[in-house]
Design a protein around this motif. Sequence first.
Motif, PDB file in Angstrom:
ATOM      1  N   THR A  41     104.842   9.980 -33.087  1.00  0.00           N
ATOM      2  CA  THR A  41     104.052  10.016 -31.861  1.00  0.00           C
ATOM      3  C   THR A  41     103.756  11.444 -31.452  1.00  0.00           C
ATOM      4  N   ASN A  42     102.999  11.593 -30.361  1.00  0.00           N
ATOM      5  CA  ASN A  42     102.754  12.904 -29.764  1.00  0.00           C
ATOM      6  C   ASN A  42     103.084  12.735 -28.292  1.00  0.00           C
ATOM      7  N   ALA A  43     104.254  13.227 -27.899  1.00  0.00           N
ATOM      8  CA  ALA A  43     104.887  12.775 -26.665  1.00  0.00           C
ATOM      9  C   ALA A  43     104.434  13.459 -25.378  1.00  0.00           C
ATOM     10  N   PHE A  63     102.147   6.401 -21.843  1.00  0.00           N
ATOM     11  CA  PHE A  63     102.468   5.838 -23.154  1.00  0.00           C
ATOM     12  C   PHE A  63     103.617   6.560 -23.839  1.00  0.00           C
ATOM     13  N   GLU A  64     103.622   7.905 -23.744  1.00  0.00           N
ATOM     14  CA  GLU A  64     104.785   8.655 -24.234  1.00  0.00           C
ATOM     15  C   GLU A  64     104.975   9.875 -23.353  1.00  0.00           C
ATOM     16  N   ILE A  65     106.206  10.051 -22.939  1.00  0.00           N
ATOM     17  CA  ILE A  65     106.542  11.129 -22.018  1.00  0.00           C
ATOM     18  C   ILE A  65     107.822  11.756 -22.547  1.00  0.00           C
ATOM     19  N   GLY A 111     102.761   5.114 -33.057  1.00  0.00           N
ATOM     20  CA  GLY A 111     102.419   4.538 -31.766  1.00  0.00           C
ATOM     21  C   GLY A 111     102.171   5.699 -30.839  1.00  0.00           C
ATOM     22  N   ALA A 112     100.926   5.937 -30.481  1.00  0.00           N
ATOM     23  CA  ALA A 112     100.602   7.164 -29.738  1.00  0.00           C
ATOM     24  C   ALA A 112      99.368   6.973 -28.869  1.00  0.00           C
ATOM     25  N   GLY A 113      99.269   5.805 -28.246  1.00  0.00           N
ATOM     26  CA  GLY A 113      98.040   5.525 -27.502  1.00  0.00           C
ATOM     27  C   GLY A 113      96.855   5.736 -28.413  1.00  0.00           C
ATOM     28  N   MET A 114      97.029   5.361 -29.683  1.00  0.00           N
ATOM     29  CA  MET A 114      96.007   5.677 -30.683  1.00  0.00           C
ATOM     30  C   MET A 114      94.915   4.611 -30.697  1.00  0.00           C
ATOM     31  N   THR A 115      93.693   5.083 -30.585  1.00  0.00           N
ATOM     32  CA  THR A 115      92.519   4.208 -30.592  1.00  0.00           C
ATOM     33  C   THR A 115      92.166   3.810 -32.017  1.00  0.00           C
ATOM     34  N   ILE A 116      91.822   2.537 -32.186  1.00  0.00           N
ATOM     35  CA  ILE A 116      91.328   2.078 -33.489  1.00  0.00           C
ATOM     36  C   ILE A 116      89.921   2.646 -33.692  1.00  0.00           C
ATOM     37  N   VAL A 174      89.317  19.305 -24.783  1.00  0.00           N
ATOM     38  CA  VAL A 174      89.790  18.028 -25.337  1.00  0.00           C
ATOM     39  C   VAL A 174      91.131  18.236 -26.039  1.00  0.00           C
ATOM     40  N   GLN A 175      91.847  17.131 -26.261  1.00  0.00           N
ATOM     41  CA  GLN A 175      93.003  17.203 -27.164  1.00  0.00           C
ATOM     42  C   GLN A 175      92.445  17.070 -28.579  1.00  0.00           C
ATOM     43  N   SER A 176      92.821  18.011 -29.415  1.00  0.00           N
ATOM     44  CA  SER A 176      92.271  18.121 -30.761  1.00  0.00           C
ATOM     45  C   SER A 176      92.455  16.830 -31.576  1.00  0.00           C
ATOM     46  N   GLY A 177      91.361  16.385 -32.190  1.00  0.00           N
ATOM     47  CA  GLY A 177      91.440  15.229 -33.087  1.00  0.00           C
ATOM     48  C   GLY A 177      91.496  13.879 -32.399  1.00  0.00           C
ATOM     49  N   THR A 178      91.301  13.867 -31.081  1.00  0.00           N
ATOM     50  CA  THR A 178      91.328  12.592 -30.358  1.00  0.00           C
ATOM     51  C   THR A 178      89.903  12.063 -30.179  1.00  0.00           C
ATOM     52  N   THR A 179      89.823  10.851 -29.668  1.00  0.00           N
ATOM     53  CA  THR A 179      88.502  10.268 -29.416  1.00  0.00           C
ATOM     54  C   THR A 179      87.748  11.077 -28.360  1.00  0.00           C
ATOM     55  N   GLY A 180      88.469  11.721 -27.436  1.00  0.00           N
ATOM     56  CA  GLY A 180      87.823  12.604 -26.467  1.00  0.00           C
ATOM     57  C   GLY A 180      87.097  13.737 -27.191  1.00  0.00           C
ATOM     58  N   ALA A 211      89.159  13.019 -21.706  1.00  0.00           N
ATOM     59  CA  ALA A 211      90.395  12.458 -22.262  1.00  0.00           C
ATOM     60  C   ALA A 211      90.562  11.023 -21.766  1.00  0.00           C
ATOM     61  N   ASP A 212      91.550  10.325 -22.306  1.00  0.00           N
ATOM     62  CA  ASP A 212      91.804   8.930 -21.949  1.00  0.00           C
ATOM     63  C   ASP A 212      92.118   8.790 -20.455  1.00  0.00           C
ATOM     64  N   ASP A 213      91.774   7.624 -19.899  1.00  0.00           N
ATOM     65  CA  ASP A 213      91.858   7.432 -18.441  1.00  0.00           C
ATOM     66  C   ASP A 213      93.272   7.560 -17.862  1.00  0.00           C
ATOM     67  N   GLU A 265      84.420   1.466 -24.248  1.00  0.00           N
ATOM     68  CA  GLU A 265      85.856   1.142 -24.180  1.00  0.00           C
ATOM     69  C   GLU A 265      86.518   1.319 -25.545  1.00  0.00           C
ATOM     70  N   GLU A 266      87.802   1.636 -25.519  1.00  0.00           N
ATOM     71  CA  GLU A 266      88.562   1.815 -26.757  1.00  0.00           C
ATOM     72  C   GLU A 266      89.780   0.887 -26.736  1.00  0.00           C
ATOM     73  N   THR A 267      90.302   0.590 -27.927  1.00  0.00           N
ATOM     74  CA  THR A 267      91.485  -0.262 -28.024  1.00  0.00           C
ATOM     75  C   THR A 267      92.620   0.496 -28.694  1.00  0.00           C
ATOM     76  N   TYR A 268      93.785   0.525 -28.033  1.00  0.00           N
ATOM     77  CA  TYR A 268      94.971   1.167 -28.615  1.00  0.00           C
ATOM     78  C   TYR A 268      95.692   0.179 -29.534  1.00  0.00           C
ATOM     79  N   ALA A 269      96.196   0.693 -30.647  1.00  0.00           N
ATOM     80  CA  ALA A 269      96.996  -0.133 -31.552  1.00  0.00           C
ATOM     81  C   ALA A 269      98.035   0.742 -32.233  1.00  0.00           C
TER      82      ALA A 269
HETATM   83  N1  ARG Z   1      93.306   7.433 -27.582  1.00  0.00           N
HETATM   84  C1  ARG Z   1      92.974   8.728 -28.075  1.00  0.00           C
HETATM   85  C2  ARG Z   1      92.850   8.711 -29.563  1.00  0.00           C
HETATM   86  O1  ARG Z   1      93.300   7.810 -30.208  1.00  0.00           O
HETATM   87  C3  ARG Z   1      93.974   9.788 -27.662  1.00  0.00           C
HETATM   88  C4  ARG Z   1      95.382   9.506 -28.038  1.00  0.00           C
HETATM   89  C5  ARG Z   1      96.308  10.686 -27.794  1.00  0.00           C
HETATM   90  N2  ARG Z   1      97.662  10.264 -27.882  1.00  0.00           N
HETATM   91  C6  ARG Z   1      98.749  11.048 -27.709  1.00  0.00           C
HETATM   92  N3  ARG Z   1      99.911  10.519 -27.790  1.00  0.00           N
HETATM   93  N4  ARG Z   1      98.615  12.322 -27.498  1.00  0.00           N
HETATM   94  O2  ARG Z   1      92.282   9.591 -30.152  1.00  0.00           O
END
Ligand code: ARG
Length: 257
Positions: A41-43, A48-50, A98-103, A146-152, A190-192, A215-219
């Motif tokens: 993960t990326n905490a 989702f991760e803290i 598991g990282a709030g990752m969008t499909i 943005v956070q690098s490599g994310t859907t944002g 970034a994600d909501d 909209e995006e779906t996390y999996a």
């Molecule tokens: N939902 C976005 C994506 O999949 C951002 C996820 C970032 N998650 C995180 N743990 N930093 O690209």
Amino acid sequence: MNRKIVALILGLTLLCAALAGCGGQSTLDKIEKNKKVVWGTNAYFMPFEIREGEDVIGVDAEIAAAVAKKLGVELVVEDMEFESLISALESGTVDFVGAGMTITDERKEKADFSTGYWTAVQVVTVAADDESVLTVGDLSSLVIGVQSGTTGDFVAEDLTNNPDTGIMRYNTVIEAMQDLKNGNIDCVIADDLPSQAIVSQTEGLKILDLAPSDEETYAFAVKKGDTELLNVINEVLAEMMESGEIETLVNKYSLGQ
Ligand code: ARG
């Protein structure tokens, strides 16, 4: 047939079988043998991760713990850059992500995804006194964090008129928001829920009422072909979604917003 040739073919067949046997150890076999499963993960992605000291808590942490429990093994956390997660799956450094990752279609080429467990959208955050951004089109000439490599990041790439200078990439959403607060960039995409969590704890930022993308779906994700492990994750997710636990956990870890 010549006896030597028969012997050679037999030998080669045995060798192939032996090699396939070694290489064929599945991720689930490895997990059961080591009595531990490694969650990647990326905490820095509330709720989702803290990161809490040495521990990682949050919705995904609870799902990961339930997966480990169902497997009857110990859970080990690997906290790494978001961008490295899929290759960590491919190399076997982590067993599942598991990282709030969008499909996304591109990610689906490199990993297998579980059933979705959450729906998210991208939001735009600006300085609280910034009244200049009225439409999604206005973003095209701004410097977007943005956070690098994310859907944002991908949404920003689609929107910007300046691919070289219009996007600033950070390791975490928190760092992007900090730079926005410091006035170094114009907005953050970034994600909501993570955006809301940060904005509620940071003075001087606000989220705009704009939808820059769909909209995006996390999996959760596993290495391509790790179907047995994916089935276990899907069972856990089905149980937690049916009982309403995911919803409860999202509320629990969003507290303080
Ligand atoms: N939902 C976005 C994506 O999949 C951002 C996820 C970032 N998650 C995180 N743990 N930093 O690209």
